[in-house]
Design a protein around this motif. Sequence first.
Motif, mmCIF file in Angstrom:
data_model
loop_
_atom_site.group_PDB
_atom_site.id
_atom_site.type_symbol
_atom_site.label_atom_id
_atom_site.label_comp_id
_atom_site.label_asym_id
_atom_site.label_seq_id
_atom_site.Cartn_x
_atom_site.Cartn_y
_atom_site.Cartn_z
ATOM 1 N N LEU A 12 0.843 -1.201 0.000
ATOM 2 C CA LEU A 12 0.000 0.000 0.000
ATOM 3 C C LEU A 12 0.873 1.243 0.000
ATOM 4 C CD1 LEU A 12 -2.796 -0.406 2.707
ATOM 5 C CD2 LEU A 12 -3.121 0.054 0.287
ATOM 6 N N SER A 13 0.532 2.199 -0.837
ATOM 7 C CA SER A 13 1.226 3.483 -0.757
ATOM 8 C C SER A 13 0.405 4.398 0.144
ATOM 9 C CB SER A 13 1.352 4.104 -2.147
ATOM 10 O OG SER A 13 0.085 4.539 -2.588
ATOM 11 N N THR A 14 1.027 5.480 0.600
ATOM 12 C CA THR A 14 0.310 6.429 1.467
ATOM 13 C C THR A 14 -0.906 7.006 0.747
ATOM 14 O OG1 THR A 14 2.447 6.983 2.420
ATOM 15 C CG2 THR A 14 0.636 8.462 2.925
ATOM 16 N N GLY A 15 -0.712 7.338 -0.533
ATOM 17 C CA GLY A 15 -1.819 7.908 -1.308
ATOM 18 C C GLY A 15 -3.003 6.966 -1.390
ATOM 19 N N LEU A 69 -3.641 4.397 0.638
ATOM 20 C CA LEU A 69 -4.182 4.171 1.982
ATOM 21 C C LEU A 69 -5.202 5.247 2.345
ATOM 22 C CD1 LEU A 69 -4.114 2.808 4.828
ATOM 23 C CD2 LEU A 69 -2.379 4.491 5.411
ATOM 24 N N TYR A 70 -4.808 6.521 2.168
ATOM 25 C CA TYR A 70 -5.717 7.590 2.596
ATOM 26 C C TYR A 70 -6.925 7.736 1.673
ATOM 27 C CZ TYR A 70 -2.894 8.681 6.538
ATOM 28 O OH TYR A 70 -2.258 8.577 7.748
#
Lengths: 113, 177
Positions: A42-45, A47-48
């Motif tokens: 998962l990337s931060t982008g 995930l959010y």
Amino acid sequence: MLVRMELTRSGYFVLAALIDGPLHGYAIMRRADELSGGQLRLSTGTLYSVLERAVGESLVVAGEPYVEGGRQRRDYTLTEPGRGALRAEAKRMAQAARTVSMRLRATAGVPAV
Amino acid sequence: MTSREWIGGVVLCCYPRQVRAERGAEMLGTMLDASAGSSGAFARESLLLGIGGLRERASSSARLPVGGLIADGFRWAAIVVASIVTANLVNERWVQHVQVASGSRLLLLGAMFACWLAGYQRASGIVGLVWLARWVLLGGVGGFHIGPVVVYLVPLVGFSAMVVAPVGPAREQRRTA
């Protein structure tokens, strides 16, 4: 929309990461990585994006922000509808796996191209 | 502030101002943790965060009513036209080394993009209109041409929409509530 007919792969593991209790963003990433056997990065982008939609659909609730180790955090908690969506998706995937396994066994003698 | 925090802060500008205000610091912290110790991971996280931000901007457009959606289409079209012109100017100036008076146009375009990314749509629209007026009247394409009206008209409507009806934080908040 996170839940239309089924959860997205990222959505499934993000919700699954919260089964044992509330976690903040980075902890969700690590737990989702563990649960997927390292297959989901998962990337931060992503995930959010998933969390925002999950909060919007009341599958998850976001807590108040706090600071831990110099980083701003916020814990996310799975709701009852979130558990229900996860349960339904797990059941659907298990059923799909059973169906395919049965068909594969039944056609074990059929030569593949 | 570390250089990674600074870069992360710049990348977060891809997100709408409302999202940055609500979750920017949290997202930045998560991104820094997720990419700790590896510059490759940091580059990947930064790239994907930027893409996520632009996607968030685009999906927030999809939640608008029809009139707002049309206006937002023109706003995006203005940004696209400005991006194409910017790429062309950059190519002329630094790749082909063509000696054209592109400095002030690049400056205006840079200011327009900076305001747009920072969420100051009205300011971005005003700078965009100034750039457009300069482009049309002072010969951005070799003198005044009325021919490619669409090329001028689309960004004209888009930048005007930014000035007249900017999608500010208050409106974003209402429509996402």
